[in-house]
Scaffold this active site. Structure first.
Site, PDB file in Angstrom:
ATOM      1  CB  ILE A  16     -19.522 -25.144 -35.520  1.00  0.00           C
ATOM      2  CG1 ILE A  16     -20.419 -25.336 -34.281  1.00  0.00           C
ATOM      3  CG2 ILE A  16     -18.343 -26.112 -35.486  1.00  0.00           C
ATOM      4  CD1 ILE A  16     -21.107 -26.692 -34.228  1.00  0.00           C
ATOM      5  CG  ASP A  35     -21.204 -19.707 -45.483  1.00  0.00           C
ATOM      6  OD1 ASP A  35     -21.153 -20.348 -44.415  1.00  0.00           O
ATOM      7  OD2 ASP A  35     -22.276 -19.319 -45.989  1.00  0.00           O
ATOM      8  CG  ASN A  89     -18.370 -27.090 -40.221  1.00  0.00           C
ATOM      9  OD1 ASN A  89     -18.669 -27.771 -39.248  1.00  0.00           O
ATOM     10  ND2 ASN A  89     -18.932 -25.902 -40.454  1.00  0.00           N
ATOM     11  CE1 TYR A 155     -27.279 -32.550 -40.187  1.00  0.00           C
ATOM     12  CE2 TYR A 155     -27.744 -33.568 -38.064  1.00  0.00           C
ATOM     13  CZ  TYR A 155     -27.008 -32.691 -38.834  1.00  0.00           C
ATOM     14  OH  TYR A 155     -26.005 -31.953 -38.248  1.00  0.00           O
ATOM     15  CE  LYS A 159     -23.875 -33.658 -40.354  1.00  0.00           C
ATOM     16  NZ  LYS A 159     -22.730 -32.866 -40.848  1.00  0.00           N
ATOM     17  CG  LEU A 189     -25.562 -21.749 -26.843  1.00  0.00           C
ATOM     18  CD1 LEU A 189     -25.075 -20.920 -25.662  1.00  0.00           C
ATOM     19  CD2 LEU A 189     -27.077 -21.710 -26.934  1.00  0.00           C
ATOM     20  CB  THR A 190     -24.877 -21.736 -34.031  1.00  0.00           C
ATOM     21  OG1 THR A 190     -26.166 -22.293 -34.315  1.00  0.00           O
ATOM     22  CG2 THR A 190     -23.908 -22.852 -33.647  1.00  0.00           C
TER      23      THR A 190
END
Length: 253
Positions: A16, A35, A89, A155, A159, A189-190
């Site tokens: 994403i 990253d 992100n 998690y 969030k 879908l990653t």
């Protein structure tokens, strides 16, 4: 010709985050891309550079660390002289049964997801305030902040906290023309999710629209929230899940 905007995007080596970077580059932003993994950062920068639009600067490392956050800000200011957009992100998911979940895993999820998001937002907002041109900040949440999902208590908690951060910061950032919103992707879908051979089949059955999201679906929504088209939207969460949270069937049933 309008001056190009400058965006900092974390967790953007693939998936994403990379697709958001691609979309923002396509819509006229220079990018400072982060990253954790050096290899993914370098591959992402090379891939985006081939688009021939704008400039892309890479910065590898843990985006929740004070040093990397400072480096991201410094790179943006050194190369471009401004910061207009931020996409916080980067995040991690550590699955585990609540009754057996370790303190170590809990604190790691909160460090990366909550503290990383909080302090990157703080550092960028300080620059935006001084620039006096406003700005747009986007935080990445998840549908798990809205609906229960087994083995994701920590998690989901992290969030949900991110969404409340965006809502709360409206009070402090709006006076400076800074908008802050959150995007909450559902099944997408990653590279990570497609490693599960059952993922597409399972989530196609569970998603009212009939398929999980593509990364482009999330990136299009993110670009909207970051753009001037959303200039009167702040403190909001946009769920992009093909309708899953409307019915929220569990993948384990």
């Amino acid at each position: 010709m309008k001056p190009q905007k400058v965006a900092i995007i974390t967790g953007a080596g693939q998936g994403i985050g990379l697709e958001i970077a691609r979309k923002m580059l396509d819509t006229g932003s220079h990018i400072v891309l982060n990253d954790l993994e050096v290899g993914l950062t370098e591959e992402a920068v090379a891939s985006l550079a081939r688009m021939g639009k704008g400039q892309v600067i890479g910065c590898s490392g843990d985006s929740s660390s004070e040093e990397v956050i400072s480096e991201l800000i410094e790179l943006a200011m050194h190369h471009f002289g401004q910061i207009d957009q931020v996409v916080a992100n980067a995040g991690i998911t550590l699955f585990g049964n609540f009754l057996e979940y370790s303190r170590k895993d809990f604190l790691e999820v909160m460090r990366v997801n909550q503290a990383g998001t909080f302090f990157l937002t703080q550092a960028a907002a300080r620059v935006m305030k001084d620039q006096k041109n406003g700005g747009s900040i986007l935080l990445t949440s998840s549908v798990t902040a809205h609906q229960s999902h087994e083995n994701l208590a920590a998690y989901a908690m992290s969030k949900a906290a991110i969404e409340m951060l965006a809502k709360n910061l409206v009070l402090e950032l709006a006076p400076f023309g800074i908008r802050i919103n959150t995007i909450a992707p559902g099944a997408t879908l990653t590279e990570r999710t497609t490693s599960d051979p059952e993922y597409v089949t399972t989530w196609s059955k569970l998603t009212p629209i009939g398929r999980p999201a593509f990364t482009t679906d999330i990136a299009e929504a993110a670009a909207f929230l970051l753009s001037n088209a959303a200039r009167h939207i702040t403190g909001q969460t946009l769920i992009v899940d093909g309708g899953w949270t409307a019915i929220s069937p569990s993948p384990y049933v």
